[in-house]
Design an enzyme around this catalytic site. Structure first.
Site, short mmCIF file in Angstrom:
data_model
loop_
_atom_site.label_atom_id
_atom_site.label_comp_id
_atom_site.label_asym_id
_atom_site.label_seq_id
_atom_site.Cartn_x
_atom_site.Cartn_y
_atom_site.Cartn_z
N ASP A 27 0.82 -1.21 0.00
CA ASP A 27 0.00 0.00 0.00
C ASP A 27 0.86 1.27 0.00
O ASP A 27 1.96 1.27 0.56
CB ASP A 27 -0.88 -0.03 1.25
CG ASP A 27 -2.16 0.75 1.07
OD1 ASP A 27 -2.45 1.15 -0.08
OD2 ASP A 27 -2.86 0.98 2.06
N ASN B 124 -10.39 -2.82 -6.29
CA ASN B 124 -9.59 -1.88 -7.10
C ASN B 124 -10.21 -1.55 -8.46
O ASN B 124 -9.81 -0.57 -9.10
CB ASN B 124 -8.16 -2.42 -7.31
CG ASN B 124 -7.30 -2.36 -6.07
OD1 ASN B 124 -6.34 -3.12 -5.91
ND2 ASN B 124 -7.61 -1.43 -5.16
#
Ligand code: FPP
Length: 234
Positions: A14, A62
């Protein structure tokens, strides 16, 4: 250093977008930088004696990102795997994918299928990309297949055990992760390895993934080893 090296490490990579923004770059440039870090971490973890490295490359959530970012994230596996296949073959590295491969765009699907097929007999190290992966989607898919197999009398209810369920997961054949690392400052599990993380150690760092490195990886391993020895002493 005398560390016990985890057999399976999983990383939630991340912070790529923020890393890019911080430098006046695009989010996709941040992902490209992340893919370069990924390359280094694959090599470092293999040299340390890790056996399986799972990398959270694209979640089922996503798809909601801007189209150009999604397109770039779907191009990266092909670019990366095509470039790295000779090296993976030379170093006995097997590529696995955990996730809904059929839901990927054709060019991404073809690249990952080629990598899986080409490296299928490699044994030294497994790099497992969680791609189009979601823990709930994985469990839902497994439950539907088990229900179908019960319905078709391929299995009977008494055979439905934890071990059997594991064979229906995207990670079938892989050990559970000993250590899950999340970079980028957030302390959430974000639909990652929901079944497989039941006994995993979790480790978080504020460092954005493109800046993640071997020292931080070793720090994570040390800290969880220390946790385990103090747990054992109590
Ligand atoms: C999360 O950071 C990261 C991703 C959604 C993608 C990670 C992908 C790679 C590092 C490369 C993948 C490459 C291959 C070959 C599979 P973020 O975008 O959420 O960052 P932010 O939290 O700063 O917004």
């Amino acid at each position: 250093m005398n560390a016990t090296i985890p057999a399976h490490i999983a990383i939630m990579m991340d912070g790529n977008g923020r890393w890019g923004k911080q430098r006046g770059l695009t989010r996709s440039q941040g992902h490209y930088a992340g893919s370069q870090t990924m390359e280094t971490i694959i090599k470092d973890s293999m040299k340390m004696g890790v056996k399986v490295l799972t990398l959270y490359a694209f979640s089922t959530e996503n798809w909601k990102r801007p189209i150009d970012e999604v397109q770039y994230l779907m191009d990266l596996p092909g670019l990366f795997l095509t470039a790295k296949l000779p090296e993976f073959m030379a170093n006995d590295i097997k590529v696995c994918i955990s996730g809904d491969i059929e839901g990927l765009p054709p060019h991404t699907k073809e690249a990952v299928k080629t990598a899986i097929h080409t490296t299928k007999d490699n044994r030294k190290f497994i790099v497992n990309f969680a791609l189009n992966y979601g823990g709930r989607n994985e469990l839902l898919t497994a439950i539907k297949k088990i229900a179908q197999d019960l319905n078709d009398s391929n299995i009977v209810l008494e055979e439905v055990t934890e071990e059997l369920i594991e064979t229906y997961l995207f990670t079938s054949g892989l050990p559970d992760p000993d250590l899950i690392i999340r970079t980028g400052g957030e302390k959430r599990i974000s639909n990652f390895l929901l079944w497989q993380s039941s006994k995993s150690q979790l480790w978080f760092t504020d460092t954005y993934f493109p800046d993640f490195n071997k020292d931080l990886l070793l720090q994570a391993i040390h800290e969880v080893n220390n946790r385990k020895s103090s747990e054992a002493a109590t």
